[in-house]
Scaffold this active site. Structure first.
Site, PDB file in Angstrom:
ATOM      1  N   LYS A 196      -2.835  -0.094   6.338  1.00  0.00           N
ATOM      2  CA  LYS A 196      -3.058  -1.141   5.334  1.00  0.00           C
ATOM      3  C   LYS A 196      -3.895  -0.543   4.207  1.00  0.00           C
ATOM      4  O   LYS A 196      -5.039  -0.134   4.413  1.00  0.00           O
ATOM      5  CB  LYS A 196      -3.774  -2.333   5.959  1.00  0.00           C
ATOM      6  N   LYS A 249       1.417  -1.877   4.923  1.00  0.00           N
ATOM      7  CA  LYS A 249       1.152  -2.925   3.945  1.00  0.00           C
ATOM      8  C   LYS A 249       0.379  -2.308   2.776  1.00  0.00           C
ATOM      9  O   LYS A 249      -0.622  -1.634   3.000  1.00  0.00           O
ATOM     10  CB  LYS A 249       0.316  -4.041   4.590  1.00  0.00           C
TER      11      LYS A 249
END
Length: 325
Positions: A196, A249
């Site tokens: 992320k 992400k």
């Protein structure tokens, strides 16, 4: 060699469909849903056209609408009525995500896979993803881990089919796996936000989830956008700690990371087509600069082609409608 080899021969009509290398289907889509304990009626998020904050009373109806489109998975995010420094409203059995999870599972059962986001940023008064040192404003990694374990276990007790830790705390997957196993939820899988990035593409999400931070940024625990080898190390560690699915992400700016992770580990790999990716395409379509349906399809197909097995996307309902047509 030209003219004997003519690549255009196979690009005509249904012949082209026969040789298509990548497919995008309903089972690839995960619908993000925001349930708001403070809302009395459905509210559209201003920066995300078509994305809703739902009161608890509307959650089941929305889940049923999603299921009717053929989407079989959703991920829940909660907005509590009360926030404090420790995110105390995240782990109670009667807190908002837990209530929403029970309601959906009671109504739809196995027809809907309910995934729950496990993080603290929506629940803390400071907006960061863990416990804060009030003097240094640093996120204290190890003190946060037991709380993430408690949150995940409370989601499992409510009936969550899968938990998805997103805080990027070192050791979070292991702590959650231990907590789940201790409460006899050894069959509940973990989808880890393993890579992320500290991205500017999250802005509209913070409007939707009311999770803006009051000071600093998240660069000490989310990844530097310049790094790719680090993503492989993060993913490997999460796999070793017990992650069942790993996630990248955002998606579109990090297609190379999705590809590398899938090639390196062969693990079930998710990608999050985040709020900024969604909103910028929506805005361009509103101006008439892009064909929304075509760029939506092309964007999601590129994520799948890069190696994602599943995609969390705010376009899920619209993509499902397009696929159903």
């Amino acid at each position: 060699m030209y003219p004997n080899t003519r690549m255009r021969r196979l690009r005509n009509g249904k012949i082209g469909n026969l040789i298509r290398e990548t497919s995008l289907g309903l089972d690839d889509l995960i619908y993000p849903m925001f349930v708001d304990e403070t809302a009395e009626s459905t509210v559209e998020v201003p920066s995300m056209e078509g994305v809703l904050r739902l009161p608890l009373s509307e959650v089941v109806n929305e889940a049923r609408n999603v299921a009717d489109l053929g989407i079989s998975s959703l991920i829940l995010f909660g907005i509590p009525s009360n926030k404090d420094e420790k995110g105390s409203s995240a782990c109670g059995d009667e807190d908002i995500v837990q209530q929403a999870t029970r309601a959906i599972k009671e109504e739809l059962g196995d027809d809907m896979v309910v995934i729950t986001d496990v993080c603290m940023c929506e629940y803390t008064s400071h907006g960061h993803c863990g416990i804060i040192d009030n003097e240094t404003h640093d996120v204290i990694n190890d003190e946060t881990l037991p709380l993430l374990g408690e949150i995940a276990a409370s989601h499992a007790r409510a009936g969550a089919d899968m938990v998805a830790p997103s805080g990027m705390m070192d050791g979070m997957v292991g702590a959650i796996r231990q907590s789940l196993d201790q409460e006899n939820f050894s069959d509940v899988p973990i989808m880890s936000y393993a890579a992320k990035y500290c991205s500017a593409f999250y802005g509209p999400f913070r409007d939707a989830a009311d999770s803006c931070y009051c000071f600093g940024d998240r660069s000490t625990y989310q990844m530097d956008p310049a790094n790719s080898d680090e993503a492989l190390r993060e993913v490997e560690l999460d796999i070793m700690e017990g992650a069942d699915i790993v996630m990248v992400k955002p998606a579109l700016p990090y297609l190379d990371i999705i590809y590398r992770i899938k090639q390196e580990f062969g693990m079930p790999t998710a990608a999050y087509n985040v709020s900024g990716e969604y909103s910028m395409l929506k805005a361009a379509a509103q101006q008439g600069w892009l064909d929304e349906k075509k760029v939506m399809y092309e964007s999601l197909m590129s994520i799948k082609r890069a190696g994602a097995d599943m995609i969390i996307t705010y376009f899920a309902k619209e993509m499902a409608q397009l696929l159903n047509e």
